[in-house]
Design an enzyme around this catalytic site. Structure first.
Site, short mmCIF file in Angstrom:
data_model
loop_
_atom_site.label_atom_id
_atom_site.label_comp_id
_atom_site.label_asym_id
_atom_site.label_seq_id
_atom_site.Cartn_x
_atom_site.Cartn_y
_atom_site.Cartn_z
N GLU A 5 68.25 28.66 73.77
CA GLU A 5 68.53 27.91 72.54
C GLU A 5 68.85 28.77 71.32
O GLU A 5 68.15 28.71 70.30
CB GLU A 5 67.34 26.99 72.21
CG GLU A 5 67.09 25.97 73.30
CD GLU A 5 66.04 24.93 72.91
OE1 GLU A 5 65.37 25.08 71.87
OE2 GLU A 5 65.89 23.94 73.66
N GLU A 53 65.56 21.58 80.41
CA GLU A 53 64.42 21.06 79.65
C GLU A 53 64.69 19.60 79.31
O GLU A 53 65.82 19.23 78.99
CB GLU A 53 64.20 21.81 78.32
CG GLU A 53 63.54 23.14 78.45
CD GLU A 53 63.21 23.78 77.09
OE1 GLU A 53 62.82 23.04 76.15
OE2 GLU A 53 63.34 25.01 76.99
C1 BGP Z 1 62.62 23.69 73.05
C2 BGP Z 1 62.08 25.02 73.47
C3 BGP Z 1 60.80 24.99 74.20
C4 BGP Z 1 59.85 23.87 73.82
C5 BGP Z 1 60.55 22.56 73.44
C6 BGP Z 1 59.69 21.55 72.73
O1 BGP Z 1 63.37 23.85 71.90
O2 BGP Z 1 63.00 25.71 74.30
O3 BGP Z 1 60.24 26.28 74.12
O4 BGP Z 1 58.92 24.27 72.93
O5 BGP Z 1 61.68 22.77 72.66
O6 BGP Z 1 59.55 21.89 71.37
P1 BGP Z 1 58.15 21.85 70.64
O7 BGP Z 1 57.30 22.83 71.37
O8 BGP Z 1 58.40 22.24 69.23
O9 BGP Z 1 57.65 20.46 70.75
#
Ligand code: BGP
Length: 459
Positions: free
Chosen positions: A158, A359
Site C-alpha cells: 500500500e 486483504e
Molecule cells: C491495510 C493494511 C493492514 C491493515 C488494514 C486495516 O491498510 O495493509 O496492515 O492494518 O489496512 O487497517 P487498520 O489496522 O487501520 O484497521
C-alpha cells in the site's frame, strides 16, 4: 507458466504480529519508533507474539484449510541499514517458510509492509534515493535466499496509503512535493524488485499491492464527476499505471502540474520502468470513497477522523463526503460489497492482469465468552457478502485467483490497537494487558473452513 490453484488463504504482516522487536539482531523500524498518540498498546514489543508462536498459528490455519498465506518479512530482521545481513533473521524466516511448505501452504511474501528501517527514515526515508538502493539490495537478498521456495512475491504494501496517511504510518508530515518525490522513489524501487525477481526466480511471480477504493461522485453534477475522476487517479490508478502501464497517469500528472509539481520518468529510468511489468496485482480492499467538488472557500468535512474515507480534501479538486447509501462499521469505515465488484471490474478493465485479493476484512470489537468462543456473525456476514462480490466479478470475467482475507489471526491494527480485531483466530490480549496470548478460533474460522471445504474442489 502453469495456472496455480485458486488461493484460499488469509493474510498478516510482520510488525502487527511478531513482537520480538529487539530479538535475534532485529533493528528498529519506523513502527518501533513511531509515536502512537491515538491509542496505547501495552508492550508493542510483544504484539501477538507470533515470532515465537508461528508454528501454533500455522497449524491452526492449516486446520482451517488454507492453501496459501500472505505474510511479510521484516526488513529490519534481515538487513541492517549499512547492508549487513543478519543470519538469524534469515534463519527465522527459513523456519517460517519451511513450516508453511510442510503444511502445504503456499507462502505469498510481501517484501515490506509499513516497517521501513528507522535508520533509513532518519536519513530521509523515501525522499532519499538512497532508500531505493537499500530496498534493491534487501530484495536481492530475499530473492536469492528464498527464491527456491517462495514463488509468489508482493512488493511494497500500500504505497498509496503510506503516502496519503503518512503521519500515522511513517510518522512524517510531508509536503505535496515531498510526498510525490517519495511516490516516484517507491515506484522505481518496486521496478527494481520486479526486475530482480524475474532474473533470480525464473518460475517466480511478483505483483504490486495497493489499497484500492473505487471513488464515487456524490452527484451527477459534472464537477463532482470530475472530482471523482481526479481522486480515483490520485488514490488508485497512479500507482497501478506506473507499475503495469509503465506511465505516470495523465490525470494525476495534470493534477500535480496544477500544484506546481512536475513529475516525469527520468531518462535513466525509462527502460527500467518500461521493461519490468508485474505478473499479477495484489489487491487490498475494505471500502469505497465518495467525493464532491468543493466550492470556493468550502472546508474539509467536519468531525471525521483520519481513518475515514471522508478525510480527503484538496481545495479546488475534491472533498471526501459521507455516502448516504452505505452503512458504516463500528469504526466508521464505510461497508460496500458491491464496491468490491466494481473496483475489481474497473481494475481488470484498466490492467487485465490476474488479481489476488490480498486483504479484505472487518475490524470489530470481538468478545471472548466464558467458554472461549467468539460469536462474530457480523464478520461472517461481511465476508459472505464480499465473497459474493468476488464471485460476481469472476462471473463477469475478472481473473481473481485468490481470496486472502485480513486477517489470519488477531493483530495490532495500524491505526487503532488490538481493540479493533480482524482475525479468524482470537488472541487473548487487550491493548492494556498482554494476558495469556492464548489462541481461540472464532465462529468465522469455522465458517471459512466450511467455505474452503465446499469450494476448493470447484475452483
Ligand atoms: C491495510 C493494511 C493492514 C491493515 C488494514 C486495516 O491498510 O495493509 O496492515 O492494518 O489496512 O487497517 P487498520 O489496522 O487501520 O484497521
Amino acid at each position: 507458466m502453469t495456472q496455480p490453484p485458486f488461493f484460499w488463504g488469509a493474510s498478516l504482516s510482520a510488525h502487527q504480529t511478531e513482537g520480538a522487536v529487539a530479538v535475534d539482531g532485529k533493528q528498529p523500524s519506523v513502527q518501533d519508533t513511531r509515536q502512537r498518540t491515538d491509542h496505547t498498546i501495552a508492550d508493542f514489543t510483544v504484539a501477538v507474539d507470533h515470532y515465537h508462536r508461528f508454528k501454533e498459528d500455522f497449524r491452526l490455519l492449516a486446520e482451517m484449510g488454507v492453501n496459501a498465506l500472505r505474510l511479510s518479512f521484516a526488513w529490519t530482521r534481515i538487513m541492517a541499514a549499512d547492508g549487513t545481513i543478519n543470519p538469524k533473521g534469515l534463519a527465522h524466516y527459513d523456519d517460517v517458510i519451511n513450516t508453511l511448505l510442510a503444511l502445504n501452504i503456499t507462502p505469498i511474501v510481501t517484501t515490506y509492509h509499513f516497517d521501513l528501517p528507522d535508520a533509513l527514515q532518519q536519513a530521509g526515508g523515501w525522499h532519499n534515493p538512497a532508500t531505493i538502493n537499500a530496498y534493491r539490495q534487501y530484495t536481492r537478498v530475499l530473492f536469492e535466499h528464498f527464491g527456491d521456495r517462495v514463488k509468489y512475491w508482493l512488493t511494497i504494501n500500500e504505497p498509496n496509503i503510506m503516502l496519503l496517511a503518512d503521519t500515522k504510518i511513517i510518522g512524517s508530515h510531508d509536503t505535496n512535493e515531498g510526498r510525490y518525490r517519495s511516490f516516484y522513489n517507491m515506484m522505481i524501487a518496486e521496478k527494481y524488485a520486479i526486475q530482480q525477481c524475474h532474473a533470480l526466480i525464473p518460475d517466480g511471480q511478483i505483483g504490486p499491492v495497493p489499497n484500492i477504493s473505487y471513488v464515487y461522485p456524490l452527484t451527477a453534477r459534472p464537477e463532482d464527476v470530475r472530482a471523482a475522476l481526479d481522486f480515483n487517479a490520485i488514490r488508485n490508478w497512479a500507482y497501478l499505471d506506473f507499475s503495469v502501464k509503465c506511465q505516470i497517469n495523465p490525470v494525476f500528472k495534470a493534477h500535480l502540474a496544477q500544484l506546481g509539481i512536475d513529475l516525469a520518468i527520468l531518462p535513466e529510468h525509462r527502460a527500467l520502468v518500461a521493461d519490468n511489468r508485474p505478473d499479477f496485482i495484489g489487491f487490498n480492499y475494505y471500502t469505497t470513497a465518495t467525493v464532491s467538488f468543493p466550492q470556493a472557500g468550502e472546508a474539509r468535512a467536519a468531525g471525521v477522523s483520519d481513518q475515514q474515507s471522508e478525510d480527503v480534501y484538496e481545495p479546488n479538486f475534491y472533498k471526501g463526503v459521507t455516502n448516504p447509501y452505505l452503512k458504516k462499521n463500528a469504526f466508521n469505515w464505510t461497508v460496500d460489497p458491491l464496491g468490491l465488484q466494481t473496483s475489481l471490474e474497473q481494475t481488470n478493465d484498466r490492467y487485465g492482469l490476474p488479481i489476488l485479493v490480498t486483504e479484505n476484512g472487518l475490524g470489530a470489537y470481538d468478545e471472548l465468552t466464558a467458554d472461549h468462543q467468539v460469536h462474530d456473525d457480523y464478520r461472517i456476514d461481511y465476508l459472505t457478502q464480499h465473497l459474493a462480490a468476488i464471485d460476481a466479478a469472476r462471473a463477469n470475467g475478472v481473473p481473481v485467483q485468490g481470496y486472502l482475507p485480513w486477517s489470519s489471526i488477531d493483530l495490532i491494527s495500524v491505526h487503532e490497537g488490538i481493540r479493533k480485531r480482524y482475525g479468524f483466530i482470537f488472541v487473548d490480549r487487550t491493548d492494556d494487558d498482554v494476558k495469556t496470548m492464548q489462541r481461540y478460533p472464532k465462529d468465522s474460522y469455522y465458517w471459512f473452513k466450511h467455505v474452503i471445504e465446499e469450494r476448493s474442489h470447484q475452483s
